[in-house]
Design a protein around this motif. Sequence first.
Motif, PDB file in Angstrom:
ATOM      1  N   LYS A   1       0.955  -1.109  -0.046  1.00  0.00           N
ATOM      2  CA  LYS A   1      -0.032   0.020   0.000  1.00  0.00           C
ATOM      3  C   LYS A   1       0.895   1.144   0.119  1.00  0.00           C
ATOM      4  O   LYS A   1       1.785   1.195   0.761  1.00  0.00           O
ATOM      5  N   ASN A   2       0.454   2.077  -0.794  1.00  0.00           N
ATOM      6  CA  ASN A   2       1.221   3.434  -0.681  1.00  0.00           C
ATOM      7  C   ASN A   2       0.381   4.537  -0.135  1.00  0.00           C
ATOM      8  O   ASN A   2      -0.747   4.478   0.403  1.00  0.00           O
ATOM      9  N   PHE A   3       1.094   5.604   0.117  1.00  0.00           N
ATOM     10  CA  PHE A   3       0.476   6.823   0.836  1.00  0.00           C
ATOM     11  C   PHE A   3      -0.800   7.156   0.555  1.00  0.00           C
ATOM     12  O   PHE A   3      -1.663   7.473   1.293  1.00  0.00           O
ATOM     13  N   LEU A   4      -0.773   7.412  -0.735  1.00  0.00           N
ATOM     14  CA  LEU A   4      -2.087   7.693  -1.380  1.00  0.00           C
ATOM     15  C   LEU A   4      -3.434   6.786  -1.246  1.00  0.00           C
ATOM     16  O   LEU A   4      -4.410   6.959  -1.007  1.00  0.00           O
ATOM     17  N   GLU A   5      -3.259   5.353  -1.243  1.00  0.00           N
ATOM     18  CA  GLU A   5      -4.121   4.496  -0.973  1.00  0.00           C
ATOM     19  C   GLU A   5      -4.570   4.602   0.595  1.00  0.00           C
ATOM     20  O   GLU A   5      -5.565   4.461   0.885  1.00  0.00           O
ATOM     21  N   MET A   6      -3.487   4.607   1.500  1.00  0.00           N
ATOM     22  CA  MET A   6      -3.824   4.761   3.146  1.00  0.00           C
ATOM     23  C   MET A   6      -4.691   6.119   3.028  1.00  0.00           C
ATOM     24  O   MET A   6      -5.756   6.077   3.925  1.00  0.00           O
ATOM     25  N   LYS A   7      -4.616   7.114   2.218  1.00  0.00           N
ATOM     26  CA  LYS A   7      -5.432   8.335   2.470  1.00  0.00           C
ATOM     27  C   LYS A   7      -6.763   7.929   2.091  1.00  0.00           C
ATOM     28  O   LYS A   7      -7.988   8.312   2.518  1.00  0.00           O
ATOM     29  N   ILE A   8      -7.014   7.176   1.023  1.00  0.00           N
ATOM     30  CA  ILE A   8      -8.331   6.428   0.497  1.00  0.00           C
ATOM     31  C   ILE A   8      -8.871   5.672   1.436  1.00  0.00           C
ATOM     32  O   ILE A   8     -10.258   5.874   1.995  1.00  0.00           O
ATOM     33  N   TRP A   9      -8.038   4.902   2.237  1.00  0.00           N
ATOM     34  CA  TRP A   9      -8.578   4.186   3.241  1.00  0.00           C
ATOM     35  C   TRP A   9      -9.199   4.917   4.333  1.00  0.00           C
ATOM     36  O   TRP A   9     -10.342   4.820   4.784  1.00  0.00           O
ATOM     37  N   GLY A  10      -8.476   6.128   4.813  1.00  0.00           N
ATOM     38  CA  GLY A  10      -8.996   6.798   5.663  1.00  0.00           C
ATOM     39  C   GLY A  10     -10.118   7.681   5.502  1.00  0.00           C
ATOM     40  O   GLY A  10     -11.263   7.862   6.342  1.00  0.00           O
ATOM     41  N   THR A  11     -10.439   7.989   4.105  1.00  0.00           N
ATOM     42  CA  THR A  11     -11.829   8.551   3.745  1.00  0.00           C
ATOM     43  C   THR A  11     -12.785   7.528   3.964  1.00  0.00           C
ATOM     44  O   THR A  11     -13.934   7.965   4.269  1.00  0.00           O
ATOM     45  N   ALA A  12     -12.706   6.507   3.408  1.00  0.00           N
ATOM     46  CA  ALA A  12     -13.890   5.328   3.500  1.00  0.00           C
ATOM     47  C   ALA A  12     -14.048   5.238   4.958  1.00  0.00           C
ATOM     48  O   ALA A  12     -15.075   5.024   5.353  1.00  0.00           O
ATOM     49  N   LEU A  13     -13.007   5.066   5.669  1.00  0.00           N
ATOM     50  CA  LEU A  13     -13.501   4.704   7.037  1.00  0.00           C
ATOM     51  C   LEU A  13     -14.087   6.047   7.772  1.00  0.00           C
ATOM     52  O   LEU A  13     -14.750   5.753   8.900  1.00  0.00           O
ATOM     53  N   ASN A  14     -13.590   7.036   7.445  1.00  0.00           N
ATOM     54  CA  ASN A  14     -14.256   8.394   8.037  1.00  0.00           C
ATOM     55  C   ASN A  14     -15.722   8.360   7.477  1.00  0.00           C
ATOM     56  O   ASN A  14     -16.749   8.976   8.320  1.00  0.00           O
ATOM     57  N   ASN A  15     -16.197   7.984   6.381  1.00  0.00           N
ATOM     58  CA  ASN A  15     -17.591   8.001   5.810  1.00  0.00           C
ATOM     59  C   ASN A  15     -18.292   6.632   6.464  1.00  0.00           C
ATOM     60  O   ASN A  15     -19.495   6.354   6.137  1.00  0.00           O
ATOM     61  N   LEU A  16     -17.513   5.906   7.210  1.00  0.00           N
ATOM     62  CA  LEU A  16     -18.369   4.616   7.654  1.00  0.00           C
ATOM     63  C   LEU A  16     -19.655   4.947   8.713  1.00  0.00           C
ATOM     64  O   LEU A  16     -19.428   5.535   9.563  1.00  0.00           O
TER      65      LEU A  16
END
Length: 350
Positions: free
Chosen positions: A226-241
């Motif tokens: 996983k790269n940094f950008l993908e981790m940020k997308i993970w963060g957005t998805a979890l924030n919207n959970l």
Amino acid sequence: MISNLDKKKFNKVWQRILSSDRILLVSHINPDVDAISSLGVLIEVLKTYNKKYIAFAEKKGDDYHYLPNFEDVISDKDELLGRVGDEFNGGIKAKEDFLKYFDLVIIVDCGSIERTFISENIHIAANLMLETFIVEIDHHLPVKTYANIEIKTQLSSATELLYYFLKENKLEINRNMANCILAGILTDTGNFLYSSVNEKTLEISSEMMSLGAQFPKLLNSTWRNKNFLEMKIWGTALNNLKINKKYNIAFSVLSYEDLNLFRNISQDLSSDIFGDIVAFMSSLSEANVVLLLREEEPGKIKGSLRVGSSDKDIDVACLASYFGGGGHKKAAGFMVEGKIVKENNRFKIQ
């Protein structure tokens, strides 16, 4: 595990391969590791028997360069038509009836004909009564019947199904095949975490390692990548959970604006990222079902469904079918038209 009927079909498919001179291999649009690995297994077979072939998976990303025969898979239909023309039509680009140049088409891991990106060409071939023979090999629940031979058995991955194809026809499994088979199993089982894993799945994986499959390398390439950008997308998805307590459904949403923001930074996104996110969401103990919605392209919303960690007897493929999708009992997907909008801290589809 494999029925006698499927064994007979495996034999018939092998005889078709032996009698065919020109073979087209196809997997689904936006292919994942299992899709590319399945093509890789079949490419190894065709190379061994000096068969002319072309392999195609629309919108293949660059994420899977570590997989054997990755470079042989064409990722754009226009390029496919050009290649067909170069090899079989005297250098003149082929047209939409290009299946006439092939004796055999083998479609793997597609779930439905629409995901092949050549569904219209298959219909054209049928209307023209072409002699092109079509085989479908898939581990998802059947959706539509369209092939001359269909082998649809629910297993951990398409590569596990191809393992049985190789064994039934007494074909030698080389190191490249072993890596492909193990890679498909690893990614489609979440590194052996999903309920689709059984004793035989583990036996096959062990056998692949004994034949040279590189488990640590594959694990690093498929999970620890996983790269940094993908981790940020993970963060957005979890924030919207969010969780719907009434139905015990957890869901998250990624709008086109969310994803486009990241694309403006970099186009280097793994094709498996959304599958990884929804798989992680499924570990949520409060949810019986989890859903990830995302608008990857304007006006096209994809949904991924998983049974939650409660592992109740819920069939998410049945739910996906209401939206024209499908998959497995515990993991399924669909696509609908619409736009995701956020109003008053809530999401809706217009």
